[in-house]
Design an enzyme around this catalytic site. Structure first.
Site, PDB file in Angstrom:
ATOM      1  N   LYS A   1       2.164  -8.176   1.396  1.00 63.25           N
ATOM      2  CA  LYS A   1       1.659  -8.127   2.715  1.00 63.25           C
ATOM      3  C   LYS A   1       2.467  -9.489   3.596  1.00 63.25           C
ATOM      4  CE  LYS A   1      -0.991  -4.666   1.137  1.00 63.25           C
ATOM      5  NZ  LYS A   1      -0.729  -4.479  -0.057  1.00 63.25           N
TER       6      LYS A   1
HETATM    7  C1  PLP Z   1      -0.679  -3.227  -0.976  1.00 57.18           C
HETATM    8  C2  PLP Z   1      -0.432  -3.170  -2.368  1.00 57.18           C
HETATM    9  C3  PLP Z   1       0.310  -2.113  -2.843  1.00 57.18           C
HETATM   10  C4  PLP Z   1       0.478  -0.972  -2.208  1.00 57.18           C
HETATM   11  O1  PLP Z   1       1.308  -1.028  -1.449  1.00 57.18           O
HETATM   12  P1  PLP Z   1       1.291   0.171  -0.132  1.00 57.18           P
HETATM   13  O2  PLP Z   1       2.315  -0.206   1.062  1.00 57.18           O
HETATM   14  O3  PLP Z   1      -0.254   0.142   0.456  1.00 57.18           O
HETATM   15  O4  PLP Z   1       1.852   1.558  -0.690  1.00 57.18           O
HETATM   16  C5  PLP Z   1       1.018  -2.637  -4.247  1.00 57.18           C
HETATM   17  N1  PLP Z   1       0.838  -3.499  -4.840  1.00 57.18           N
HETATM   18  C6  PLP Z   1       0.173  -4.760  -4.213  1.00 57.18           C
HETATM   19  C7  PLP Z   1       0.168  -5.859  -5.110  1.00 57.18           C
HETATM   20  C8  PLP Z   1      -0.354  -4.672  -2.983  1.00 57.18           C
HETATM   21  O5  PLP Z   1      -0.951  -5.525  -2.511  1.00 57.18           O
END
Ligand code: PLP
Length: 489
Positions: A113
């Site tokens: 993120k």
């Molecule tokens: C948010 C997240 C995901 C999922 O990603 P999306 O964009 O919501 O599909 C997978 N792995 C981790 C560690 C995350 O933080």
């Protein structure tokens, strides 16, 4: 000038800066580009010799056309610099001859993120016309990344809602120890879907919003500003594969993404749309495998019990960004999107028509990994390569092997590695030793000892930090909670 339209065609077309300030379409629906740009072959080829920042400018300038070159370059260089602990920003780790892990967790909060949330706040402040309230629903990782991104950003207040029993101890500690005068963290009694639907409801509630002088926006991947910076790293990774001699320019690759809200995999699909050579996509799920079923059958059915897994960021039944994807594969048919998403809101279920389903076949693969398979994958990969996978990435790797068998593919693949293993230390230690011990800090110590890896800097000092946030709320009281937080600003 590129404009953005609603997936439900129920709103005027807007500039990218407006789409980002609005977060989502106020009348429901998500903003998507009206037309997709295209990178020329020369541009993609040139990336082989370019830095992450240069690649980012090439990609982002195609989408964020209402920002000047100076602003965009400045925001990019501030977003992707010393706040990442790798000069490459997203290094590619190659294990053996088949695993290409795109490490997306070198930012301040140890999950992918950060790639978007170091960028988006800096961009937003260049266009904000009034003070903003950023509402965030998190299944664990977005919350901290958004808090870090918006902490002390002038003119903004950020409020994060996390499912009270749905995040790990480390994720929770990362959030509730966040500093800054403009940050609030709320434990919501419910699951992630409650957090997400609660926040979406606020965006649609004009009466509520009009009580405040601030404008409301979102730092979730429903916001275009979250999605667009994620398109960049697929190109950066492709150029890495070229550099390493694993592929030559023009070779098609496969892309594997552990998926929750469908944001990350959608960004890779958009990368493909604008010129990245991709053959197949693998949407990897955990036991909450709504998307696996959808891709295989064309039926999206969220009517099932949410399971708590060791990959909590993927414990989601309503994947918001799927709406953008569905819009795209219907060829932009907003009437269909309105119909299906109306059904989803009413009954938790919709079925796409055969023509639309046909767009997925032999192109998108849905796979899922059980909890047992996830643990086993962590253990096997460590035995073979001495490399600890976090449980989300392990879901991706497990699904990758299933896909290779199913599709008979031997192409080079990129697997998104979405979190640093220390972020989920208790599960990783459990996978590696069979021991199940409570206590996040004990597990951080153990994982360090087993792997010889340093504890990620975002987790190192948590133990000694002050807990600054302890608000709880029910789903029903979400408006009151927001009101009270904002009254103290
Ligand atoms: C948010 C997240 C995901 C999922 O990603 P999306 O964009 O919501 O599909 C997978 N792995 C981790 C560690 C995350 O933080």
């Amino acid at each position: 000038m590129m404009r953005y339209q609603s997936t439900r065609k129920n709103y005027e077309k807007v500039k990218s800066s407006e789409a980002i300030q609005l977060g989502m379409v106020p009348s429901g629906g998500l903003f998507v580009p009206e037309d997709f740009p295209r990178l020329s072959e020369e541009e993609v080829r040139a990336m082989e010799d370019e830095s992450y920042q240069e690649i980012a400018y090439r990609v982002l300038s195609k989408f964020l056309t209402d920002f000047s070159e100076d602003v965009l370059r400045d925001v990019i260089s501030n977003s992707y610099s010393g706040n990442f602990d790798s000069e490459e920003i997203v290094p590619l780790t190659r294990l053996g001859d088949d695993l290409n892990l795109l490490e997306l967790w070198h930012g301040p909060t140890a999950a992918f993120k950060d790639l978007a949330l170091q960028f988006m706040p800096r961009l937003l402040t260049r266009t904000m016309e009034r003070e903003m309230v950023i509402l965030v629903a998190t299944s664990g990782d977005t919350g901290k990344a958004a808090l870090e991104g918006f902490k002390d950003v002038e003119g903004t207040t950020i409020v994060v809602f996390y499912p009270k029993e749905g995040v790990s101890e480390l994720q929770k500690l990362q959030m509730v120890t966040t500093g800054g005068d403009n940050t609030s963290v709320v434990a919501l009694e419910g699951d992630f879907d409650d957090c997400q639907s609660g926040v979406k409801e606020i965006f649609g509630d004009n009466d509520f919003k009009s009580q405040f002088s601030q404008a409301f926006s979102s730092a979730n991947s429903i916001n275009w500003g979250r999605l667009v910076p994620q398109i960049v790293y697929w190109f950066s990774a492709y150029s890495n594969l070229m550099e390493e001699g694993e592929i030559k320019f023009g070779d098609k690759i496969d892309i594997v993404v552990p998926t929750g809200n469908f944001g990350n995999i959608l960004s890779s699909y958009y990368a493909h749309k604008i010129g990245l050579p991709v053959e197949n996509f693998v949407c990897a799920s955990n036991e909450n495998n709504v998307l696996t079923d959808f891709i295989r059958t064309g039926v999206y059915d969220a009517n099932r019990e949410l399971k708590k897994t060791i990959s909590p960021a993927m414990d989601i039944l309503i994947s918001s960004n799927l709406e953008r994807f569905v819009f795209d594969i219907t060829g932009g048919d907003a009437a269909k999107v309105r119909e299906w998403y109306g059904e989803l809101a009413e009954s938790g279920k919709f079925t796409i028509d055969e023509g639309t389903k046909g767009e997925l076949d032999g192109f998108f693969y849905g796979e899922y990994a059980t909890e047992g398979e996830t643990l086993e994958t962590i253990s096997k990969v460590f035995d073979k390569h001495e490399y600890p996978l976090d449980p989300h990435t392990a879901v991706g790797v497990s699904c990758y092997y299933k896909y290779r068998k199913r599709a008979g593919s031997e192409r080079s693949a990129l697997i998104a590695s979405t979190a640093n293993p220390f972020k989920f230390a208790p599960s990783v230690v459990n996978a590696l030793t069979g021991e199940k011990e409570e206590g996040a800090f004990e597990n951080l110590r153990k994982l360090k000892k087993i792997t010889g890896w340093p504890v990620h800097r975002g987790l190192r000092n948590l133990k000694d930090m002050e807990i600054r946030h302890d608000i709880t709320s029910t789903r029903e009281d979400i408006r009151e909670t927001i009101k009270e937080i904002l009254s103290k600003r």
